[in-house]
Design a protein around this motif. Structure first.
Motif, PDB file in Angstrom:
ATOM      1  N   GLU A 123       9.490   6.283   8.480  1.00 57.50           N
ATOM      2  CA  GLU A 123       9.456   4.836   8.247  1.00 57.50           C
ATOM      3  C   GLU A 123       9.377   4.565   6.738  1.00 57.50           C
ATOM      4  N   PRO A 124      10.309   3.800   6.177  1.00 62.85           N
ATOM      5  CA  PRO A 124      10.375   3.604   4.721  1.00 62.85           C
ATOM      6  C   PRO A 124       9.131   2.987   4.092  1.00 62.85           C
ATOM      7  N   CYS A 125       8.366   2.225   4.849  1.00 67.86           N
ATOM      8  CA  CYS A 125       7.195   1.572   4.250  1.00 67.86           C
ATOM      9  C   CYS A 125       6.054   2.541   3.984  1.00 67.86           C
ATOM     10  N   ALA A 126       6.106   3.743   4.577  1.00 69.58           N
ATOM     11  CA  ALA A 126       5.021   4.717   4.434  1.00 69.58           C
ATOM     12  C   ALA A 126       5.269   5.641   3.246  1.00 69.58           C
ATOM     13  N   TRP A 127       4.189   6.212   2.745  1.00 65.69           N
ATOM     14  CA  TRP A 127       4.266   7.263   1.742  1.00 65.69           C
ATOM     15  C   TRP A 127       4.284   8.619   2.456  1.00 65.69           C
ATOM     16  N   ARG A 128       4.861   9.625   1.801  1.00 64.55           N
ATOM     17  CA  ARG A 128       4.995  10.952   2.390  1.00 64.55           C
ATOM     18  C   ARG A 128       4.528  12.021   1.399  1.00 64.55           C
ATOM     19  N   ILE A 129       3.678  12.939   1.891  1.00 64.48           N
ATOM     20  CA  ILE A 129       3.214  14.071   1.084  1.00 64.48           C
ATOM     21  C   ILE A 129       3.517  15.344   1.871  1.00 64.48           C
ATOM     22  N   ALA A 130       4.287  16.231   1.301  1.00 60.29           N
ATOM     23  CA  ALA A 130       4.655  17.457   2.019  1.00 60.29           C
ATOM     24  C   ALA A 130       5.028  18.542   1.033  1.00 60.29           C
ATOM     25  N   VAL A 131       5.108  19.739   1.527  1.00 63.22           N
ATOM     26  CA  VAL A 131       5.729  20.819   0.763  1.00 63.22           C
ATOM     27  C   VAL A 131       7.191  20.878   1.188  1.00 63.22           C
ATOM     28  N   PHE A 276      -5.853  11.476   1.136  1.00 58.43           N
ATOM     29  CA  PHE A 276      -6.952  10.504   1.028  1.00 58.43           C
ATOM     30  C   PHE A 276      -6.962   9.852  -0.353  1.00 58.43           C
ATOM     31  N   TRP A 277      -6.901  10.671  -1.392  1.00 56.23           N
ATOM     32  CA  TRP A 277      -6.967  10.118  -2.751  1.00 56.23           C
ATOM     33  C   TRP A 277      -5.726   9.295  -3.084  1.00 56.23           C
ATOM     34  N   VAL A 278      -4.568   9.692  -2.555  1.00 52.75           N
ATOM     35  CA  VAL A 278      -3.366   8.900  -2.780  1.00 52.75           C
ATOM     36  C   VAL A 278      -3.538   7.516  -2.152  1.00 52.75           C
ATOM     37  N   ALA A 279      -4.056   7.477  -0.921  1.00 48.66           N
ATOM     38  CA  ALA A 279      -4.304   6.184  -0.274  1.00 48.66           C
ATOM     39  C   ALA A 279      -5.288   5.350  -1.093  1.00 48.66           C
ATOM     40  N   GLN A 280      -6.336   5.998  -1.600  1.00 46.25           N
ATOM     41  CA  GLN A 280      -7.331   5.280  -2.406  1.00 46.25           C
ATOM     42  C   GLN A 280      -6.710   4.727  -3.679  1.00 46.25           C
ATOM     43  N   GLN A 281      -5.847   5.491  -4.306  1.00 51.25           N
ATOM     44  CA  GLN A 281      -5.215   5.038  -5.539  1.00 51.25           C
ATOM     45  C   GLN A 281      -4.237   3.882  -5.276  1.00 51.25           C
ATOM     46  N   ILE A 282      -3.522   3.939  -4.169  1.00 54.84           N
ATOM     47  CA  ILE A 282      -2.629   2.826  -3.822  1.00 54.84           C
ATOM     48  C   ILE A 282      -3.449   1.560  -3.576  1.00 54.84           C
ATOM     49  N   LEU A 283      -4.556   1.690  -2.857  1.00 60.14           N
ATOM     50  CA  LEU A 283      -5.441   0.549  -2.622  1.00 60.14           C
ATOM     51  C   LEU A 283      -6.009   0.003  -3.936  1.00 60.14           C
ATOM     52  N   ASP A 284      -6.132   0.882  -4.919  1.00 60.02           N
ATOM     53  CA  ASP A 284      -6.669   0.491  -6.220  1.00 60.02           C
ATOM     54  C   ASP A 284      -5.591  -0.091  -7.139  1.00 60.02           C
ATOM     55  N   GLY A 285      -4.378  -0.247  -6.576  1.00 59.69           N
ATOM     56  CA  GLY A 285      -3.333  -0.917  -7.335  1.00 59.69           C
ATOM     57  C   GLY A 285      -2.416  -0.027  -8.131  1.00 59.69           C
ATOM     58  N   SER A 289       4.839   7.021  -6.208  1.00 62.50           N
ATOM     59  CA  SER A 289       6.129   7.338  -5.604  1.00 62.50           C
ATOM     60  C   SER A 289       5.976   7.515  -4.095  1.00 62.50           C
ATOM     61  N   LYS A 290       6.967   7.058  -3.346  1.00 67.02           N
ATOM     62  CA  LYS A 290       6.914   7.196  -1.890  1.00 67.02           C
ATOM     63  C   LYS A 290       7.049   8.651  -1.433  1.00 67.02           C
ATOM     64  N   GLU A 291       7.542   9.531  -2.288  1.00 66.20           N
ATOM     65  CA  GLU A 291       7.748  10.936  -1.926  1.00 66.20           C
ATOM     66  C   GLU A 291       6.973  11.826  -2.895  1.00 66.20           C
ATOM     67  N   LEU A 292       5.989  12.551  -2.383  1.00 66.41           N
ATOM     68  CA  LEU A 292       5.207  13.474  -3.206  1.00 66.41           C
ATOM     69  C   LEU A 292       5.349  14.879  -2.624  1.00 66.41           C
ATOM     70  N   ALA A 328      -3.044  13.487 -11.235  1.00 64.97           N
ATOM     71  CA  ALA A 328      -2.049  14.349 -11.889  1.00 64.97           C
ATOM     72  C   ALA A 328      -0.795  14.484 -11.040  1.00 64.97           C
ATOM     73  N   VAL A 329      -0.962  14.635  -9.705  1.00 65.69           N
ATOM     74  CA  VAL A 329       0.201  14.732  -8.812  1.00 65.69           C
ATOM     75  C   VAL A 329       1.002  13.437  -8.849  1.00 65.69           C
ATOM     76  N   ILE A 330       0.306  12.302  -8.819  1.00 62.05           N
ATOM     77  CA  ILE A 330       0.971  10.998  -8.838  1.00 62.05           C
ATOM     78  C   ILE A 330       1.743  10.811 -10.146  1.00 62.05           C
ATOM     79  N   GLU A 331       1.105  11.134 -11.250  1.00 62.43           N
ATOM     80  CA  GLU A 331       1.748  10.941 -12.552  1.00 62.43           C
ATOM     81  C   GLU A 331       2.959  11.853 -12.721  1.00 62.43           C
ATOM     82  N   SER A 332       2.883  13.067 -12.187  1.00 66.53           N
ATOM     83  CA  SER A 332       4.006  13.990 -12.320  1.00 66.53           C
ATOM     84  C   SER A 332       5.210  13.506 -11.521  1.00 66.53           C
ATOM     85  N   ALA A 333       4.971  12.749 -10.441  1.00 62.35           N
ATOM     86  CA  ALA A 333       6.072  12.237  -9.606  1.00 62.35           C
ATOM     87  C   ALA A 333       6.632  10.937 -10.147  1.00 62.35           C
ATOM     88  N   ASN A 334       5.823  10.180 -10.895  1.00 63.72           N
ATOM     89  CA  ASN A 334       6.248   8.876 -11.407  1.00 63.72           C
ATOM     90  C   ASN A 334       7.023   9.027 -12.690  1.00 63.72           C
TER      91      ASN A 334
END
Length: 334
Positions: A123-131, A276-285, A289-292, A328-334
Motif C-alpha cells: 500500500e503506497p501510504c505505508a512506509w517499508r523497512i526491509a533488507v 519503532f523509531w522510524v514511526a516515532q520520527q514520522i510522528l515527530d514531523g 523516505s517511504k523505502e528504507l 542515521a538510517v533515515i538521513e542516509s535514505a533522504n
C-alpha cells in the motif's frame, strides 16, 4: 558572551533528535506470527527498546499484538481494532504484502502512520523497512559457487508459505541458480523458519532425493536440516545457516571437530526497533523516505565464535537500533 552561549546551546539542541512532540503518541505493533525463535527475538527486542522509551516519556505507549496464527484476515481485523483504539502509529510485520492493504489504507485515511518491516505491505501510504531479501537468497548460491565450482544438487528449505519474505528469498535463490547453472534445485520444502518443522520436512523428502551438495535456507532451518540428514546416514553437505543459536552452536562443534565450513545470513530481529523509531520520527514531523533498506547480518567462518558468544541460547544473532541509529538510517535514505 551571552549571545555566544545562547547560540551554542541552540545549535546543540538542533543536533539532537527531538522527542518532546511525541510524548502523548501511542504506537502499536501488529505481528502476524510468533512461532519461531526469530519472531520471539523480534518481540523481545521490541520490548527491550520500547519499554525505556515509554518510561522516559518519548512516547505514551508501544503495545505489541500478535495474531493467533499466520492469517492475513485476522491481522487485518487486528489493524482495524487498532484504528478504533486510536493509535497514532501502527508498526506492521505483515502476513501478506497485499492482503492487508485495505486495512492499512483505512489506517492511513484515519491519519495513522503505518510502518511495515520484514514482511512489508505494498500500500503506497505505508512506509517499508526491509533488507534485499532477493540478494540474500542469490548470495547463498554465489557462496556455494565459490566453494563448489563444479556445482551439484541443492535442497531448498523455504519459510512460511504465502509470506512476502519467503517469496523474495526463494526468488533470489532461483535467480542464483540461473546465474550459476552448475547447480540444480532437486527438492523444495517449507520449514516455516523453525528447526523442528524443517527437520520433519527434510526427513520426509530425503528418501526421494539424489545426493545433494548444498542446502539453501531462509533461517531457523539449518540445524533441523543437519539433524535430519545425519539421521538418514547421509554425508552432511554445505548447509547455509540463518543466525540462530542452535545453528551456530552446531556449526562451531563441527568446525572444531573436522573443519566444517559454511556461512550464515539473516535479517536481524531487532529491525522491529528500527521500525519503532522510524514511526516515532514520522510522528515527530521528520521527512522519511517511504523505502528504507537495511543490511542483512552475515556470519562467516572467521567471526563465528564472536557471534555465538553474544547470541543467547535459543535466540538469534541480533542488532537493536537506538534513536540515533534510526536517524542515521533515515538521513542516509533522504
Amino acid at each position: 558572551m551571552n549571545r555566544t552561549i545562547l547560540l551554542t546551546a541552540a545549535l546543540a539542541l538542533l543536533a539532537v533528535p527531538a522527542t518532546a512532540d511525541t510524548a502523548d503518541k501511542r504506537i502499536a505493533l501488529s505481528n502476524n506470527y510468533a512461532g519461531n525463535s526469530w519472531r520471539q527475538a523480534m518481540l523481545t527486542s521490541w520490548e527491550t527498546v520500547t519499554g525505556p522509551a515509554v518510561s522516559e516519556g518519548v512516547v505514551a505507549a508501544a503495545d505489541p499484538f500478535t495474531t493467533g496464527e499466520n492469517s492475513a484476515t485476522e491481522q487485518a481485523s487486528q489493524i482495524q481494532n487498532m484504528i478504533l483504539q486510536g493509535y497514532d502509529a501502527i508498526v506492521v510485520n505483515a502476513a501478506s504484502p497485499t492482503a492487508l492493504n485495505g486495512a492499512v489504507k483505512e489506517a492511513c485515511d484515519a491519519g495513522i502512520v503505518v510502518v511495515s518491516f520484514d514482511g512489508v505491505v505494498t500500500e503506497p501510504c505505508a512506509w517499508r523497512i526491509a533488507v534485499d531479501f532477493k540478494e540474500m537468497g542469490r548470495g547463498q548460491v554465489e557462496y556455494l559457487a565459490g566453494r563448489l565450482p563444479d556445482g551439484g544438487n541443492l535442497l531448498e528449505i523455504r519459510g512460511l508459505a504465502g509470506v512476502f519474505v519467503d517469496d523474495e528469498i526463494s526468488a533470489g535463490i532461483h535467480a542464483g541458480v540461473e546465474q550459476f547453472p552448475q547447480f540444480k534445485i532437486v527438492g523444495s520444502v517449507h520449514g516455516d523458519w523453525a528447526q523442528d518443522v524443517a527437520q520433519r520436512a527434510v526427513a520426509g523428502i530425503l528418501p526421494s532425493l539424489p545426493e545433494i551438495v548444498g542446502v539453501v535456507t531462509q533461517g531457523g532451518d539449518g540445524y533441523g536440516a543437519a539433524q535430519a540428514i545425519a539421521a538418514a546416514g547421509r554425508d552432511v553437505p554445505i548447509i547455509v545457516m540463518g543466525n540462530r543459536q542452535d545453528e551456530l552452536a552446531w556449526w562451531k562443534e563441527r568446525k572444531d571437530a573436522d573443519g566444517y565450513e559454511t556461512m550464515s545470513v539473516s535479517i536481524a530481529p531487532g529491525v522491529s526497533t528500527l521500525a519503532f523509531w522510524v514511526a516515532q520520527q514520522i510522528l515527530d514531523g521528520k521527512e522519511v523516505s517511504k523505502e528504507l533498506i537495511v543490511p542483512f547480518l552475515t556470519i562467516s567462518q572467521d567471526n563465528l565464535e564472536q557471534n555465538l558468544e553474544t547470541t543467547p541460547a535459543g535466540g538469534v544473532a541480533n542488532v537493536e537500533y537506538s534513536l540515533e541509529d534510526a536517524v542515521a538510517v533515515i538521513e542516509s535514505a533522504n
